[in-house]
Design an enzyme around this catalytic site. Structure first.
Site, PDB file in Angstrom:
ATOM      1  N   GLY A 207       0.815  -1.216   0.000  1.00 23.32           N
ATOM      2  CA  GLY A 207       0.000   0.000   0.000  1.00 23.32           C
ATOM      3  C   GLY A 207       0.844   1.260   0.000  1.00 23.32           C
ATOM      4  O   GLY A 207       1.787   1.383   0.775  1.00 23.32           O
ATOM      5  N   SER A 208       0.545   2.218  -0.884  1.00 24.43           N
ATOM      6  CA  SER A 208       1.446   3.350  -1.018  1.00 24.43           C
ATOM      7  C   SER A 208       0.858   4.399  -1.951  1.00 24.43           C
ATOM      8  O   SER A 208      -0.311   4.352  -2.317  1.00 24.43           O
ATOM      9  CB  SER A 208       2.792   2.860  -1.560  1.00 24.43           C
ATOM     10  OG  SER A 208       2.590   2.026  -2.693  1.00 24.43           O
ATOM     11  N   ARG A 209       1.724   5.349  -2.368  1.00 22.18           N
ATOM     12  CA  ARG A 209       1.328   6.450  -3.227  1.00 22.18           C
ATOM     13  C   ARG A 209       2.496   6.760  -4.171  1.00 22.18           C
ATOM     14  O   ARG A 209       3.659   6.733  -3.736  1.00 22.18           O
ATOM     15  CB  ARG A 209       0.997   7.665  -2.356  1.00 22.18           C
ATOM     16  CG  ARG A 209       0.461   8.902  -3.071  1.00 22.18           C
ATOM     17  CD  ARG A 209       0.248  10.003  -2.031  1.00 22.18           C
ATOM     18  NE  ARG A 209      -0.357  11.199  -2.576  1.00 22.18           N
ATOM     19  CZ  ARG A 209      -1.595  11.611  -2.286  1.00 22.18           C
ATOM     20  NH1 ARG A 209      -2.351  10.905  -1.456  1.00 22.18           N
ATOM     21  NH2 ARG A 209      -2.068  12.726  -2.806  1.00 22.18           N
TER      22      ARG A 209
END
Length: 249
Positions: A207-209
């Site tokens: 999970g990240s950006r």
């Protein structure tokens, strides 16, 4: 027809094989599967089955599919799978602008369009370069691990900035940003490496950006809420300012 499409290396049908599992994930998947076998050996089925499903989930998270990359020098492709969460005008990151002593110029100071892409745990987490060119900068910045959905994650979270420069001088910067669960950014490249568009550059675990800083005078071709695919979705056309309105449904 699927048989008419080749993968990004021209090796065969795009849909002919299952996605490979990146080596970063194999050790975790094997460890989880080994625990499930151990629990099964001792007849602890209430633990064995959850661990078996967990091992499959881990392998799915670390999948590394081939992509069909658009071959047009005008295009900037998405560096990540995910959902477009923000399109805004911001100043280019200081670390990609300031003189770093390498002898090569960074991004020009001033406002540029930033496209922010949020990845869920169900998205592919292998990141790719949005343009072809040489890696001019690779800057790691320690920070927090707040929810990647929040805008302040761009400035507060642990992140890695990458600057790519084409042979004609066009530069594109992008950032890999850790999230609430993601605790490690894994680079595959280093300064001086020459990359083809859509080539793998690294990954962020769990999970990240990812954010792209478009060149001056270039606007986004994607909309808020749109799903994008790393190495395939065209997010901008260099020198073009498309007039897009609304939010993707």
């Amino acid at each position: 027809m699927a048989g008419d499409l080749l993968d990004s290396q021209g090796r065969g049908e795009v849909f002919s094989t299952l996605p490979r599992i990146h080596p970063e994930g194999r050790k975790f998947g094997i460890a989880a599967f080994g625990l499930s076998l151990l629990f099964a050996l001792f007849a602890w089925e209430t633990l064995a089955w959850p661990m078996a499903f967990l091992s499959l989930g881990i392998l799915a998270f670390f999948r590394d599919p081939d992509r069909v990359v658009p071959q047009d020098e005008r295009f900037i492709v998405s560096p990540a799978d995910g959902t477009v969460a923000q399109i805004t005008e911001v100043d280019a990151p200081h670390e990609l602008v300031v003189d770093d002593g390498s002898g090569t110029e960074g991004l020009a100071p001033g406002p540029v369009t930033r496209v922010s892409i949020v990845l869920s745990i169900f998205d592919v987490h292998i990141n790719r370069t949005p343009i072809s060119g040489m890696v001019r900068r690779l800057v790691y910045i320690p920070g927090k691990f707040i929810n990647a959905d929040l805008d302040k994650a761009s400035e507060d979270n642990e992140r890695q900035l990458i600057l790519i420069e084409r042979s004609d001088g066009v530069k594109v910067g992008f950032a890999q940003i850790a999230g609430l669960i993601a605790r490690r950014i894994v680079p595959f490249v280093k300064p001086g490496d020459t990359l083809g568009v859509g080539q793998r550059v690294g990954m962020i675990r769990f999970g990240s950006r990812v954010e792209v800083y478009l060149p001056r005078g270039t606007g986004s071709k994607v909309m808020l809420g749109q799903k994008v695919i790393a190495g395939e979705t065209v997010i901008a056309e260099i020198g073009s300012q498309p007039l897009l309105e609304g939010v993707s449904q």
